[in-house]
Design a protein around this motif. Structure first.
Motif, PDB file in Angstrom:
ATOM      1  N   UNK A 139     -20.847 -15.287  19.926  1.00  0.00           N
ATOM      2  CA  UNK A 139     -19.815 -14.561  19.217  1.00  0.00           C
ATOM      3  C   UNK A 139     -20.292 -14.336  17.775  1.00  0.00           C
ATOM      4  N   UNK A 140     -20.170 -13.125  17.315  1.00  0.00           N
ATOM      5  CA  UNK A 140     -20.556 -12.822  15.932  1.00  0.00           C
ATOM      6  C   UNK A 140     -19.602 -13.501  14.964  1.00  0.00           C
ATOM      7  N   UNK A 141     -20.139 -13.947  13.861  1.00  0.00           N
ATOM      8  CA  UNK A 141     -19.340 -14.660  12.867  1.00  0.00           C
ATOM      9  C   UNK A 141     -18.923 -13.700  11.763  1.00  0.00           C
ATOM     10  N   UNK A 142     -17.634 -13.651  11.496  1.00  0.00           N
ATOM     11  CA  UNK A 142     -17.095 -12.843  10.408  1.00  0.00           C
ATOM     12  C   UNK A 142     -16.391 -13.797   9.461  1.00  0.00           C
ATOM     13  N   UNK A 143     -16.869 -13.900   8.239  1.00  0.00           N
ATOM     14  CA  UNK A 143     -16.231 -14.815   7.294  1.00  0.00           C
ATOM     15  C   UNK A 143     -15.720 -14.037   6.094  1.00  0.00           C
ATOM     16  N   UNK A 144     -14.501 -14.342   5.715  1.00  0.00           N
ATOM     17  CA  UNK A 144     -13.877 -13.718   4.558  1.00  0.00           C
ATOM     18  C   UNK A 144     -13.646 -14.788   3.506  1.00  0.00           C
ATOM     19  N   UNK A 145     -14.012 -14.473   2.296  1.00  0.00           N
ATOM     20  CA  UNK A 145     -13.799 -15.402   1.204  1.00  0.00           C
ATOM     21  C   UNK A 145     -13.676 -14.639  -0.094  1.00  0.00           C
ATOM     22  N   UNK A 146     -13.429 -15.364  -1.172  1.00  0.00           N
ATOM     23  CA  UNK A 146     -13.233 -14.722  -2.474  1.00  0.00           C
ATOM     24  C   UNK A 146     -14.468 -13.956  -2.924  1.00  0.00           C
ATOM     25  N   UNK A 147     -15.658 -14.384  -2.498  1.00  0.00           N
ATOM     26  CA  UNK A 147     -16.875 -13.717  -2.912  1.00  0.00           C
ATOM     27  C   UNK A 147     -17.287 -12.545  -2.042  1.00  0.00           C
ATOM     28  N   UNK A 148     -16.469 -12.210  -1.046  1.00  0.00           N
ATOM     29  CA  UNK A 148     -16.804 -11.118  -0.135  1.00  0.00           C
ATOM     30  C   UNK A 148     -15.698 -10.068  -0.172  1.00  0.00           C
ATOM     31  N   UNK A 149     -15.899  -9.008  -0.936  1.00  0.00           N
ATOM     32  CA  UNK A 149     -14.837  -8.010  -1.080  1.00  0.00           C
ATOM     33  C   UNK A 149     -14.571  -7.272   0.227  1.00  0.00           C
ATOM     34  N   UNK A 150     -13.315  -6.971   0.464  1.00  0.00           N
ATOM     35  CA  UNK A 150     -12.938  -6.220   1.650  1.00  0.00           C
ATOM     36  C   UNK A 150     -11.664  -5.432   1.364  1.00  0.00           C
ATOM     37  N   UNK A 151     -11.408  -4.464   2.218  1.00  0.00           N
ATOM     38  CA  UNK A 151     -10.133  -3.760   2.165  1.00  0.00           C
ATOM     39  C   UNK A 151      -9.592  -3.674   3.579  1.00  0.00           C
ATOM     40  N   UNK A 152      -8.296  -3.780   3.700  1.00  0.00           N
ATOM     41  CA  UNK A 152      -7.618  -3.729   4.991  1.00  0.00           C
ATOM     42  C   UNK A 152      -6.710  -2.509   4.987  1.00  0.00           C
ATOM     43  N   UNK A 153      -6.901  -1.633   5.954  1.00  0.00           N
ATOM     44  CA  UNK A 153      -6.104  -0.407   6.046  1.00  0.00           C
ATOM     45  C   UNK A 153      -5.278  -0.474   7.317  1.00  0.00           C
ATOM     46  N   UNK A 154      -3.977  -0.255   7.209  1.00  0.00           N
ATOM     47  CA  UNK A 154      -3.103  -0.243   8.382  1.00  0.00           C
ATOM     48  C   UNK A 154      -2.669   1.189   8.670  1.00  0.00           C
ATOM     49  N   UNK A 155      -2.634   1.547   9.943  1.00  0.00           N
ATOM     50  CA  UNK A 155      -2.235   2.895  10.355  1.00  0.00           C
ATOM     51  C   UNK A 155      -1.270   2.808  11.525  1.00  0.00           C
ATOM     52  N   UNK A 156      -0.189   3.559  11.453  1.00  0.00           N
ATOM     53  CA  UNK A 156       0.785   3.664  12.539  1.00  0.00           C
ATOM     54  C   UNK A 156       0.903   5.123  12.930  1.00  0.00           C
ATOM     55  N   UNK A 157       0.860   5.408  14.226  1.00  0.00           N
ATOM     56  CA  UNK A 157       1.076   6.765  14.719  1.00  0.00           C
ATOM     57  C   UNK A 157       2.334   6.743  15.577  1.00  0.00           C
ATOM     58  N   UNK A 158       3.317   7.560  15.192  1.00  0.00           N
ATOM     59  CA  UNK A 158       4.572   7.619  15.940  1.00  0.00           C
ATOM     60  C   UNK A 158       4.570   8.794  16.896  1.00  0.00           C
ATOM     61  N   UNK A 159       5.005   8.544  18.111  1.00  0.00           N
ATOM     62  CA  UNK A 159       5.098   9.584  19.126  1.00  0.00           C
ATOM     63  C   UNK A 159       6.394  10.365  18.971  1.00  0.00           C
ATOM     64  N   UNK A 160       7.435   9.670  18.602  1.00  0.00           N
ATOM     65  CA  UNK A 160       8.738  10.290  18.419  1.00  0.00           C
ATOM     66  C   UNK A 160       9.639   9.285  17.751  1.00  0.00           C
ATOM     67  N   UNK A 161      10.910   9.591  17.627  1.00  0.00           N
ATOM     68  CA  UNK A 161      11.836   8.658  16.984  1.00  0.00           C
ATOM     69  C   UNK A 161      11.845   7.296  17.682  1.00  0.00           C
ATOM     70  N   UNK A 162      11.476   6.283  16.940  1.00  0.00           N
ATOM     71  CA  UNK A 162      11.527   4.911  17.453  1.00  0.00           C
ATOM     72  C   UNK A 162      10.412   4.538  18.407  1.00  0.00           C
TER      73      UNK A 162
END
Length: 104
Positions: A1-24
């Motif tokens: 398994x590949x190792x992904x480590x996040x810490x204060x010295x490793x800058x990152x950005x997290x982008x969230x996306x929602x696609x709506x099909x219709x109301x609700x």
């Protein structure tokens, strides 16, 4: 398994996306994690899969930030799968209640 480590010295950005099909109705929920070493995309095509993921992260955060050091085990690993219908339902209820409890 590949190792992904996040810490204060490793800058990152997290982008969230929602696609709506219709109301609700949500067609797609996705997270994009952009890092200097590469990018990761997580896609959730239904509420239940998103709920399982949120439950696992919520449990992880609570375990990592326990206020009483005597209350935790030295190592704790939990497994979350799509076969555990009860935990998904609990997480989905949390998602719904959080949506209505949050104000901007």
């Amino acid at each position: 398994m590949a190792d992904l480590s996040l810490g204060a010295g490793r800058p990152y950005s997290l982008v969230t996306t929602i696609v709506h099909r219709g109301p609700g109705q949500c067609k797609l929920a996705q997270l994009d994690l952009h890092m200097t070493s590469g990018n990761i995309r997580l896609r959730f095509h239904d509420r239940q899969s998103l709920a399982h993921f949120c439950l696992a992260l919520d449990d992880l955060a609570r375990e990592a930030l326990l206020p009483n050091p005597a209350a935790y085990r030295a190592v704790r690993t939990q497994v979350y799968t799509d076969h555990d219908r009860h935990s998904g339902a609990v997480a989905e209820q949390r998602l719904i209640s959080d949506l209505f409890a949050t104000s901007f």
